[in-house]
Design an enzyme around this catalytic site. Sequence first.
Site, PDB file in Angstrom:
ATOM      1  N   HIS A   1      17.381  42.082  69.671  1.00  0.00           N
ATOM      2  CA  HIS A   1      17.049  42.448  68.298  1.00  0.00           C
ATOM      3  C   HIS A   1      17.506  41.329  67.373  1.00  0.00           C
ATOM      4  O   HIS A   1      18.689  40.995  67.311  1.00  0.00           O
ATOM      5  CB  HIS A   1      17.747  43.754  67.927  1.00  0.00           C
ATOM      6  CG  HIS A   1      17.520  44.179  66.502  1.00  0.00           C
ATOM      7  ND1 HIS A   1      16.273  44.499  66.017  1.00  0.00           N
ATOM      8  CD2 HIS A   1      18.381  44.324  65.469  1.00  0.00           C
ATOM      9  CE1 HIS A   1      16.379  44.824  64.737  1.00  0.00           C
ATOM     10  NE2 HIS A   1      17.646  44.720  64.391  1.00  0.00           N
TER      11      HIS A   1
ATOM     12  N   LYS B   1      18.434  40.226  57.737  1.00  0.00           N
ATOM     13  CA  LYS B   1      17.862  39.202  58.635  1.00  0.00           C
ATOM     14  C   LYS B   1      16.442  38.823  58.216  1.00  0.00           C
ATOM     15  O   LYS B   1      16.116  37.638  58.086  1.00  0.00           O
ATOM     16  CB  LYS B   1      17.866  39.712  60.080  1.00  0.00           C
ATOM     17  CG  LYS B   1      19.241  40.022  60.633  1.00  0.00           C
ATOM     18  CD  LYS B   1      19.180  40.407  62.086  1.00  0.00           C
ATOM     19  CE  LYS B   1      18.378  41.675  62.335  1.00  0.00           C
ATOM     20  NZ  LYS B   1      18.984  42.866  61.718  1.00  0.00           N
TER      21      LYS B   1
ATOM     22  N   ASP C   1      12.352  40.998  64.351  1.00  0.00           N
ATOM     23  CA  ASP C   1      12.761  42.301  64.883  1.00  0.00           C
ATOM     24  C   ASP C   1      13.055  42.264  66.386  1.00  0.00           C
ATOM     25  O   ASP C   1      14.160  42.569  66.815  1.00  0.00           O
ATOM     26  CB  ASP C   1      11.723  43.378  64.574  1.00  0.00           C
ATOM     27  CG  ASP C   1      12.269  44.761  64.865  1.00  0.00           C
ATOM     28  OD1 ASP C   1      13.380  45.065  64.382  1.00  0.00           O
ATOM     29  OD2 ASP C   1      11.613  45.533  65.579  1.00  0.00           O
TER      30      ASP C   1
ATOM     31  N   ARG D   1      37.074  28.237  58.428  1.00  0.00           N
ATOM     32  CA  ARG D   1      36.825  27.527  57.177  1.00  0.00           C
ATOM     33  C   ARG D   1      36.623  26.028  57.387  1.00  0.00           C
ATOM     34  O   ARG D   1      36.149  25.329  56.495  1.00  0.00           O
ATOM     35  CB  ARG D   1      37.985  27.760  56.207  1.00  0.00           C
ATOM     36  CG  ARG D   1      38.173  29.229  55.851  1.00  0.00           C
ATOM     37  CD  ARG D   1      39.266  29.424  54.822  1.00  0.00           C
ATOM     38  NE  ARG D   1      38.951  28.770  53.546  1.00  0.00           N
ATOM     39  CZ  ARG D   1      39.749  28.830  52.478  1.00  0.00           C
ATOM     40  NH1 ARG D   1      40.889  29.501  52.540  1.00  0.00           N
ATOM     41  NH2 ARG D   1      39.417  28.222  51.370  1.00  0.00           N
TER      42      ARG D   1
END
Length: 311
Positions: free
Chosen positions: A138, A159, A177, A243
């Site tokens: 998915h 998404k 999808d 980071r």
Amino acid sequence: MVKVRTKDIIEKFKLELISGEEGIDRPISTSDISRPGIEMAGYFTYYPAERIQLLGKTELSFFKQLDDEQKKVRMEKMCTDITPAIIVSREMDVPKELIEASERESVPVLRSSFKTTRLSSHLTNFLESRLAPTTALHGVLVDIYGIGVLIMGKSGVGKSETALELVKRGHRLVADDCVEIRQEDQDTLVGNAPGLIEHLLEIRGLGIINVMTLFGAGAVRSYKRISLVIQLETWDQQKHYDRLGLEEDKMKIIDTDVTKITLPVRPGRNLAVIIEVAAMNFRLKRMGINAAEQFSARLTDVIEEGDREDL
């Protein structure tokens, strides 16, 4: 489930069916092609009967030197109940002993105009593609600057909306999808869309849109190698996010490890731009340019220089 049968290669390569028509529904279980030269000499101890057998000029010229009884025995041993096909290349004449044995065992005997080596190469490529391990995930697959980026995350995280923004920025949609993935090589994953939803994108509140119709043929592509996975998740204040970019996470898909980046989602973050930059940065890293490592090296130099001054 059987993925490839003998009749599939007949249709694909326009092969001529000489005999053994009853066996054209036989399954093909391996992409390996056998050229039975040593079997022609009479050694069948390790005969790979489950493979397609390819007879070229070398094998058939040797076969002609055998006596009638040897010819009959060799061809009878070659035609087994699991042999998917025997193919004669270069449009050469098919030995009558092979035709007789193939009819008895219902082994399809086929003929091609291709040279032996070229036919072997084409057959192998076709079978490796069709017999490759597959799975479905998915997510959304987008081609960004030549990098296949698989965007994953829970339903409703954004998404498809991010993919739409990427398409507007000139990148190409592969699948939305559901992404069908096949492993074509030891470390090569290729993704594509199921035929039912190809070129389609679902935007909540708007519905289903056809990307090719709206943005043109240049906005879509049929398949793409997957090089990078972007995992979208709702921002968690308690979670530590990288980071600097020194940490490299991996995600295993079938038997292949793919680089994975986790991006936290919250209002104000332009995900399309971030993913676009992530793809460009991934390309730079593959070219040997790693900004995080360069910064870390400079920082180490500054710290060491400060320590020397203190002394």
